[in-house]
Design an enzyme around this catalytic site. Structure first.
Site, PDB file in Angstrom:
ATOM      1  N   ALA A  75       0.913  -1.143   0.073  1.00 21.76           N
ATOM      2  CA  ALA A  75      -0.126  -0.113   0.015  1.00 21.76           C
ATOM      3  C   ALA A  75       0.982   1.256  -0.092  1.00 21.76           C
ATOM      4  CB  ALA A  75      -0.920   0.144   1.199  1.00 21.76           C
ATOM      5  N   VAL A 123       4.196  -1.298   3.606  1.00 18.61           N
ATOM      6  CA  VAL A 123       4.368  -0.016   3.445  1.00 18.61           C
ATOM      7  C   VAL A 123       5.134   0.403   2.235  1.00 18.61           C
ATOM      8  CG1 VAL A 123       4.325   2.539   4.217  1.00 18.61           C
ATOM      9  CG2 VAL A 123       3.416   0.608   5.755  1.00 18.61           C
ATOM     10  N   LYS A 124       4.454   0.967   0.884  1.00 13.93           N
ATOM     11  CA  LYS A 124       5.348   1.226  -0.187  1.00 13.93           C
ATOM     12  C   LYS A 124       5.850   2.630  -0.058  1.00 13.93           C
ATOM     13  CE  LYS A 124       4.758   0.035  -4.950  1.00 13.93           C
ATOM     14  NZ  LYS A 124       3.492  -0.177  -5.869  1.00 13.93           N
ATOM     15  N   VAL A 125       6.895   3.020  -0.055  1.00 11.01           N
ATOM     16  CA  VAL A 125       7.639   4.142   0.166  1.00 11.01           C
ATOM     17  C   VAL A 125       8.521   4.658  -1.058  1.00 11.01           C
ATOM     18  CG1 VAL A 125       9.337   5.342   1.634  1.00 11.01           C
ATOM     19  CG2 VAL A 125       7.684   3.852   2.774  1.00 11.01           C
TER      20      VAL A 125
END
Length: 217
Positions: free
Chosen positions: A60, A86-88
């Site tokens: 996400a 968590v996509k950063v």
């Protein structure tokens, strides 16, 4: 190699899951918009809906670009469901946030990676996944597969546990070549996975078997 599907389309995710080989999902704001999913609350609910379909990790993506906002948004995403990663983005503030998340036990996917140096930084910061964009490099006449090979060598040299998630997969041969090079994960459209099923000799052989089987009746 793990198979992820890169989409926000629930029907395609269900179809891939029913095939029995799906290990996870990646998505992003552009894919959400493509499915008509807009507004923060709707997007968050959609992530949960995806998690309820698949058994594996669901990336996400944050839309923030400052450290404090990335952390705030990432923690909110991580709390949605245990399967959320968590996509950063691969930016300086993103690397700082990945290190923060890593120290807190929050899993991350460093996205928009286009060089071995960027992948090295992501691994040093403790990223769970790193996403080199194979197809986009190919689009500008650069060898995306070579990048994955370089990252594989660096990670193996130093024992980094960060998984190489080959992203921007466009077709079936991308999948096969990534498997040969040693990518840990591929993510692409459903068509790239379905394409692995196809071979003309399989089709002609099955047609012959079925034709011969008629004589059993």
């Amino acid at each position: 190699m793990k198979f992820f599907i890169d989409t926000a389309n629930l029907d395609q995710i269900r179809e891939a899951q029913e095939l029995g080989v799906l290990d996870g999902v990646t998505t992003n704001p552009s894919l959400m918009a493509k499915e008509g999913i807009r507004g923060r609350d709707n997007i968050l609910k959609h992530y949960v809906d995806i998690c309820e379909i698949v058994d594996g990790d669901v990336s996400a993506e944050v839309i923030a670009t400052t450290f404090d906002e990335i952390v705030k948004e990432g923690e909110e995403l991580a709390e949605l469901h245990p399967q959320i990663v968590v996509k950063v983005p691969m930016i300086k503030e993103g690397i700082k946030a990945i290190k923060y998340f890593s120290d807190k036990g929050i899993r991350t996917n460093c996205t928009l990676v286009f060089s071995a140096g960027q992948a090295l930084l992501a691994a040093k910061a403790g990223a769970t996944y790193v996403s080199p964009f194979l197809g986009r490099l190919d689009d500008i006449s650069t060898d995306g597969l070579q990048l994955i090979a370089e990252i594989r060598q660096i990670y193996d040299n130093y024992g980094f546990e960060t998984q190489i998630l080959a992203a921007s997969i466009r077709h079936t041969m991308h999948v096969v070549n990534c498997a040969k090079i040693g990518a840990d994960v591929m993510t692409g459209p459903l068509s790239s996975i379905d394409g692995l099923l196809k071979h003309p000799l399989t089709d002609s052989g099955l047609a012959k078997f079925l034709e011969d089987a008629k004589s059993f009746n």
